[in-house]
Design an enzyme around this catalytic site. Structure first.
Site, PDB file in Angstrom:
ATOM      1  N   CYS A 107      -2.492   1.560   1.201  1.00  0.00           N
ATOM      2  CA  CYS A 107      -1.354   2.209   0.547  1.00  0.00           C
ATOM      3  C   CYS A 107      -0.148   2.251   1.485  1.00  0.00           C
ATOM      4  O   CYS A 107       0.984   1.982   1.070  1.00  0.00           O
ATOM      5  CB  CYS A 107      -1.740   3.617   0.112  1.00  0.00           C
ATOM      6  N   CYS A 205      -5.604   8.437  -1.426  1.00  0.00           N
ATOM      7  CA  CYS A 205      -4.154   8.324  -1.403  1.00  0.00           C
ATOM      8  C   CYS A 205      -3.579   8.272  -2.819  1.00  0.00           C
ATOM      9  O   CYS A 205      -3.896   7.370  -3.595  1.00  0.00           O
ATOM     10  CB  CYS A 205      -3.796   7.051  -0.633  1.00  0.00           C
TER      11      CYS A 205
END
Length: 372
Positions: A107, A205
């Site tokens: 991410c 995330c």
């Protein structure tokens, strides 16, 4: 090498405002340093209307309140498609292959420091971006920029940022990396920021604090199988290898076995061919220990990796003690890493991140373990 400070006045910084205390204080500190600051809130997951786990709306509300308090603009952007294509599909593919990935690292690579930076450049005309990560950057007189561990050892997040390029680090500012967490919360409190006592986010995330087995089961079919001891005795069943990782102790459902000692049971191996979860007693069970590992998909922050035969330190998971090791290149994209002492629960699919003192050099993905 001597450090030099960038010129601040008039430079425009776009801060990734998450609705948390770290990004809130980052924006405030940059304003104090003379930057022209604006916020950008990213939405990276399309939750259901009745989704109790995702707090995106609440986070946006908090981010807006902080920006209003500081007197800065807040922009919003939706990167859900990029997140799905570049992070989530990788996450699923790794679990399907029996490995344990780290989506936060992907991410950071694909969203926070790529899509975000491109948007800040193309749409908002930024000189820099800034995030609330606990790392530091050092600009050297020779024109290079290095990424350093954060001052707060317990919060240092360089492990999650090793995939950043030299250029990405040079375009990024990390104000809270110079501070301890308690100092960040104190600054937020003194400034009357709504996020000063907001708890830190956990979970995957951007996906939030879902029940992991339930969430993963929505996307990958579970394949139940046997739990065996290292000697081959069947002592239970599992709901799917993807729900377990090496070194795991909780959630195995096999306590109080006959003819076993009082030591807790740990996952020591996953037999993908037979769909068997292998367990052993004690955190230093021989099947759990590795003398080294092969690491591939190498990435070095300053483009040049450590030299062959380097004796440096590595982390194979977040918040782990530094592991002294020796490196040997097998080819341009594969490292053989030999530990000075055996290490428990090194996990294929996770990242190995290398350090020279306080400098984060880069790292790669753990591919195979070296045992015996």
């Amino acid at each position: 090498m001597t450090s030099i400070e960038p010129t601040h006045t008039g430079k425009k910084v776009i801060v990734g405002m998450s609705g948390g205390v770290d990004s809130s204080v980052s924006a405030y500190l940059l304003m104090q340093q003379g930057y022209q600051v604006e916020g950008l809130f990213m939405k990276n997951w399309e939750e259901d209307d009745n989704d109790e786990y995702c707090a995106a709306a609440e986070d946006l509300k908090d981010a807006q309140a902080v920006c209003d308090k500081l007197g800065i603009k807040l922009h919003t952007v939706n990167f859900a498609a990029e997140y799905w294509d570049n992070v989530f599909e990788y996450f699923l593919a790794e679990y399907k292959a029996g490995r344990t990935p780290n989506p936060d690292i992907m991410c950071n690579k694909e969203i926070k420091f790529k899509a975000f930076l491109e948007f800040a450049d193309d749409i908002l005309d930024a000189d820099y971006i800034a995030m609330g990560h606990y790392v530091r950057r050092r600009d050297n007189e020779d024109g290079t920029t290095q990424m350093l561990r954060g001052v707060d050892n317990n919060k240092d997040q360089s492990y999650f940022l090793y995939t950043l390029s030299h250029e990405q680090v040079a375009r990024s500012l990390f104000p809270v990396g110079e501070l301890e967490k308690h100092e960040v919360r104190e600054i937020a409190k003194q400034m009357g920021l709504i996020t000063h006592d907001k708890k830190d986010s956990t979970g995957i995330c951007f996906i939030g604090e879902r029940k992991f087995t339930e969430f993963l089961g929505n996307y990958l079919p579970a394949q139940p199988g046997n739990i065996e001891t290292a000697d081959g005795e069947v002592i239970g069943t599992h709901q799917g290898l993807m729900y377990h990782t090496l070194g795991q102790r909780k959630g195995l459902g096999i306590g109080g076995m006959k003819n076993s000692n009082d030591d807790p049971w740990y996952v020591v191996d996953k037999d993908l061919k037979r769909n068997v979860l292998v367990v052993g007693q004690g955190g230093h069970h021989p099947r759990l220990m590795s003398n080294g590992m092969l690491v591939n998909q190498l990435h070095w922050v300053d483009r040049k990796g450590p030299i062959n035969g380097s004796q440096i330190v590595v982390k194979t998971r977040y918040r782990q003690q530094d592991i002294p090791c020796t490196l040997t290149y097998l080819d341009d994209n594969t490292l053989k890493v030999v530990f000075d002492e055996p290490v428990a629960a090194v996990t294929p699919g996770q990242s190995a991140v290398f350090y020279d003192g306080e400098v984060c050099l880069g790292g790669g993905i753990i591919d195979q373990l070296i045992r015996g």
